[in-house]
Design an enzyme around this catalytic site. Structure first.
Site, short mmCIF file in Angstrom:
data_model
loop_
_atom_site.label_atom_id
_atom_site.label_comp_id
_atom_site.label_asym_id
_atom_site.label_seq_id
_atom_site.Cartn_x
_atom_site.Cartn_y
_atom_site.Cartn_z
N HIS A 157 -16.39 50.22 154.13
CA HIS A 157 -17.63 50.68 153.52
C HIS A 157 -17.64 52.15 153.14
CE1 HIS A 157 -20.42 47.24 153.91
NE2 HIS A 157 -19.63 46.89 154.91
N LYS A 166 -33.56 56.22 150.09
CA LYS A 166 -32.31 55.86 150.77
C LYS A 166 -32.15 56.84 151.92
CE LYS A 166 -30.22 56.45 146.78
NZ LYS A 166 -29.27 55.36 146.59
N ARG A 167 -31.14 56.62 152.79
CA ARG A 167 -30.88 57.60 153.84
C ARG A 167 -30.73 58.99 153.23
NH1 ARG A 167 -30.31 55.63 159.29
NH2 ARG A 167 -29.57 57.73 159.73
N LYS A 211 -25.71 61.90 148.92
CA LYS A 211 -26.68 61.18 148.10
C LYS A 211 -27.54 62.14 147.26
CE LYS A 211 -26.99 57.10 151.17
NZ LYS A 211 -26.89 55.87 150.35
N THR A 241 -26.83 49.47 147.20
CA THR A 241 -27.52 48.21 146.89
C THR A 241 -28.95 48.50 146.47
OG1 THR A 241 -27.98 47.97 149.26
CG2 THR A 241 -26.14 46.68 148.35
N LYS A 259 -31.51 46.62 143.62
CA LYS A 259 -32.89 46.17 143.85
C LYS A 259 -33.82 46.76 142.79
CE LYS A 259 -31.97 46.68 148.77
NZ LYS A 259 -32.13 47.65 149.90
C1 LIG Z 1 -31.35 48.65 150.31
C2 LIG Z 1 -31.70 49.51 151.45
C3 LIG Z 1 -30.87 50.57 151.80
C4 LIG Z 1 -29.63 50.94 151.01
O1 LIG Z 1 -30.01 51.79 149.97
P1 LIG Z 1 -28.93 52.61 149.10
O2 LIG Z 1 -29.76 53.18 148.02
O3 LIG Z 1 -27.95 51.60 148.60
O4 LIG Z 1 -28.34 53.62 150.00
C5 LIG Z 1 -31.23 51.36 152.87
N1 LIG Z 1 -32.34 51.11 153.58
C6 LIG Z 1 -33.19 50.11 153.27
C7 LIG Z 1 -34.42 49.91 154.06
C8 LIG Z 1 -32.88 49.27 152.20
O5 LIG Z 1 -33.72 48.25 151.89
#
Ligand SMILES: *Cc1c(COP(=O)(O)O)cnc(C)c1O
Length: 827
Positions: free
Chosen positions: A377, A567-568, A573, A675, A679
């Site tokens: 990952h 995101k985190r 990022k 991911t 979404k």
């Molecule tokens: C999808 C998701 C992530 C991953 O987000 P990235 O933008 O791909 O880092 C992290 N936390 C939650 C709650 C998510 O639904």
């Protein structure tokens, strides 16, 4: 694979229950009776006294009942002659299960009506369910999406992990600083799970290894552990689409072998009597809150071995019971290691087969390497897991021996042919550069049948960087499996309004086949359709504006462009890049107030690892910048910045349908896949992003004109680093310099003007993440975003095309690829 007879058997009992289904109203009546019975006999209350939480529990229990028969049939399938998947993951970021399960069982309307008849609102009680937050971010969410998808595709599977008593911390904000608050999702009980108190395995730790000479063969190693912890199984049914198949998520809880030292208790040492128990049970007490950084703590290693050992023991027990012959294990089970956290499986499976089942080393190695697969990952050095040899020796002495032997057999051919020392060092499982460490990625690679990356770019970089030499030794082992998301949760359930439009236009088939989305393309230019599409988006934005007002007190205008970065919080990022753009935009608005600025709301959400000081400072900066910008009358509300606290799956479900712009701006080469990007695009947001992770494949799907790409490529980032340009502020543009100067002048932190000096200093002395280098390109691209926004027809067209063209990112596609190429299970 199920034989056709078995399949027929499973299907016919399904069909039988389906034909017996009563009419709609009597189905609602029956469901209402079921909820009332649960409320009385399981929750122990009555409608007059029931709280919303009581109603939630009663409803969840009634829904769970509906999944039971199918679960039993599915278990039969899983346990018969078929091959099944064991998905090993230290994290499952599930979120709530009620809507998911109702939706997959097609019971949402029935439950809504049944509850309404009792004066209860389904949408209110569903918020009573706490998020199951047994994960940090993308890696844990991927595991949750895969579990749902495997159930939907009828791939027999067990998910294996840890039942943490406390999931990821709740994030509070105190004067803009992140506070970590304990999370306690289990305090009011968990209606979905079944405790299997009879399904217990012993997990040993510590002690020493004895070599026993055997009269008739080689010496045997016998591990004499110092301590044993019990792993107790808790099972949760994972209901697939249309309830066709139900898999099991089996999470282990740690229990002391001896609950109480009665002698100590009786002699008055009441605390000491419980010490061993506390130590043992600490293993499943709390999820490590680190994301993309290595935890490196003893308790973490204990967690990793605990769940890996219990899961392998469970698999071997099941296999032996059903099939007997261990040699056939690879024909009946495929294990997927989600990152290196369960990489000890390589050594533990060898130990179980050789020491406990008395197979020869070679037989055991053939079984191990045909059964295990490993998903990588991350390539970031600080996130590559490695454990000190000394710790491993103390905690898992037998495993260290096994790892040494695996490494010896792996290196011996190279040594024999006098290979280059650098090559041997680079492929060795033991890192001896500074101290001695076990490289868990190397161990997983050597012990696996297939090793996969999670996007095309990431897999390519795996072959060129960390695993270059291993890839040459084991050609063909690395394969790509670009991540996906489950559309059931991230479209159908999170965005029922959009889903309704889709089913009206494309028919119900779109619910079963994401490929059908492409037929929406023909409506992208249709004005009437665009208006419906926009109205639906507007409703979602009104809803988000309400949440923002409730949780932050900031009023935002649903007609503004919602620019979303969720995101985190991590330097790679680049939330900092986005905040700097906000500062520069604010600066520009103040100097040219008369210009026709596009009203924009920048929405941030995300947690920082508790020990990641710089990430926490970035959260503070976002909040400080927000306070000043939001209260400055000079810009007339045309820019707002909000930081929504406590990002989790449920908050994501509310934000994503309302997003116009999706920020996917990681430093190229650093985001393995992402991911969140999928979404958001699926729900009609346009992406502004770098050529990183799956953004590249999203661009291929949606087309250059429907995505905003900016910044350096991964290759350019590498060259920039090599040339040392990231240490040189000579190339800063005036605009970037002004933004930095506003911050270091204390514009946003008058109470502490030096607060953000460390951030500014890092950018000028060692801009590892290319914030300065990419800024101008990012700024210019944001202005192209503004331009397109001012043409609602063109924007909506691009938005519709995003939704229609990202069907490929369904986790069903990903799981089919795993099944075909890695697991050898036909779907
Ligand atoms: C999808 C998701 C992530 C991953 O987000 P990235 O933008 O791909 O880092 C992290 N936390 C939650 C709650 C998510 O639904």
């Amino acid at each position: 694979m199920p034989s056709s007879a078995q399949r027929d058997e499973a299907q016919s009992s399904y069909a039988a229950s389906e034909t017996a289904q009563p009419t709609a109203t009597s189905e609602t009546d029956a469901f209402q009776q079921a909820i009332l019975a649960k409320l009385t006999y399981d929750v122990g209350t009555n409608p007059a006294h029931a709280t919303d939480h009581d109603w939630f529990t009663a409803t969840a229990l009634a829904v769970r009942d509906r999944a039971m028969d199918r679960w039993m049939v599915s278990k039969g399938l899983n346990q018969s002659v078929h091959k099944h998947v064991c998905y090993f993951s230290l994290e499952f970021l599930i979120g709530r299960l009620l809507s998911d399960t109702l939706n997959n069982l097609r019971l949402t309307d029935c439950a809504r009506d049944a509850l309404a008849g009792l004066g209860v609102d389904l949408d209110r009680i569903r918020t009573m369910e706490p998020d199951a937050a047994l994960g940090n971010g993308g890696l844990g969410r991927l595991a949750a999406c895969f579990m749902e998808s495997m159930a939907s595709l009828e791939v027999p599977a067990y998910g294996y992990g840890i039942r943490y008593e406390h999931g990821l911390f709740r994030q509070g904000l105190s004067d803009g600083w992140q506070q970590e608050l304990p999370e306690d999702w289990l305090v009011r009980g968990n209606p979905w799970e079944f405790e299997r108190s009879d399904l217990v395995y012993q997990v040993p730790f510590g002690g020493f290894v004895e070599e026993l000479a055997a009269s008739d063969g080689p010496a045997r190693s016998v591990w004499k552990p110092a301590e044993t912890v019990q792993a107790v199984a808790f099972d949760t049914p994972v209901v697939g689409w249309r309830g066709r198949h139900v898999n099991t998520l089996r999470l282990w809880s740690a229990r002391a072998a001896e609950p109480l030292r009665l002698d100590a208790f009786n002699s008055g040492d009441h605390v000491g009597a419980l010490a061993d128990r506390t130590r043992a049970e600490a293993i499943s007490r709390v999820l490590y809150p680190g994301d993309e950084t290595e935890a490196g703590r003893e308790l973490r290693l204990r967690q990793e071995f605990f769940f890996t050992s219990a899961s392998l023991q469970d698999l071997l027990a099941r296999h032996t019971r059903l099939h007997g012959d261990l040699q056939a294990l690879p024909e009946h089970a495929a294990i997927q290691l989600n990152d290196t956290h369960p990489a000890l499986a390589v050594a533990e499976l060898m130990r179980l087969l050789v020491d406990e089942r008395h197979l020869s080393w070679d037989e055991a190695w053939a079984i191990t390497t045909r059964t295990l697969n490993y998903t990588n990952h991350t390539l970031m050095p600080e996130a590559l897991e490695r454990w000190p040899v000394s710790l491993m020796e103390r905690l898992l002495p037998r495993h260290l021996q096994i790892i040494y032997h695996i490494n010896w057999l792996h290196l011996e051919p190279l040594i024999r042919r006098s290979a280059d020392v650098e090559l041997i060092k680079s492929v060795s499982v033991i890192d001896e550069d500074q101290g001695r460490y076990v490289r868990m990625g190397h161990l997983a690679f050597i012990g696996a049948h297939k090793v996969n990356g999670v996007s095309a770019l990431h897999t390519g970089l795996m072959r060129q960087t960390v695993f270059r030499d291993l890839n040459a030794l084991y050609p063909g082992r690395i394969v790509n499996k670009t991540n996906g998301i489950t559309f059931r949760r991230w479209l159908h359930q999170a965005n029922p309004q959009l889903t309704q439009i889709l089913t009206q236009e494309l028919g119900e088939a779109v619910l079963d086949d994401p490929g059908a989305l492409i037929r929406l393309e023909r409506l992208a230019d249709d004005g009437a359709f665009q208006e419906r599409f926009r109205n639906q988006r507007h409703a979602a934005k009104v809803n988000l504006a309400r949440i923002v007002a409730e949780r932050t007190g900031v009023q935002i205008d649903p007609n503004a462009l919602f620019d979303v970065h969720i995101k985190r919080i991590h330097e790679y990022k680049r939330q900092l890049l986005n905040i700097l753009e906000a500062v520069a935009l604010y600066d520009a608005m103040r100097s040219e107030p008369e210009r026709n600025w596009v009203p924009r709301v920048k929405i941030f959400a995300g947690k920082a690892a508790a020990s990641y000081h710089r990430a926490k400072l970035i959260i503070k900066l976002a909040n400080d910048v927000a306070r000043v910008i939001n209260s400055d009358p000079a810009i007339a509300g045309r820019l707002k910045v909000v930081f929504l606290p406590n990002y989790n799956v449920s908050l994501a479900e509310a934000i994503i349908p309302a997003a116009d712009l999706s920020e996917q701006i990681s430093t190229a080469g650093m985001e393995a896949s992402g991911t969140g990007n999928m979404k958001l695009a699926l729900n009609g947001a346009l992406t502004i992003g770098t050529l990183d992770g799956a953004n590249i494949e999203i661009r291929e799907c949606v087309g250059d004109d429907n995505i905003f790409i900016f910044g350096m490529t991964a290759e350019e980032v590498g060259a920039y680093h090599k040339a040392g340009l990231h240490r040189d502020r000579a190339g800063w543009s005036p605009r970037f310099e002004r933004a930095i100067n506003l911050i270091t002048a204390g514009t946003f932190s008058p109470d502490d003007p030096r607060r953000f000096d460390s951030l500014a200093h890092a950018l000028s002395s060692d801009d590892t993440f290319m914030v300065a280098a990419d800024f101008d390109s990012y700024w210019a691209t944001q202005r192209r975003v503004d331009e397109l926004w001012q043409d609602p027809f063109a924007w909506s067209r691009a938005s519709v095309l995003n939704t229609s063209r990202v069907g490929w990112f369904s986790a069903d596609r990903t799981i089919r690829e795993y099944a075909e190429e890695i697991w050898k299970i036909s779907v």
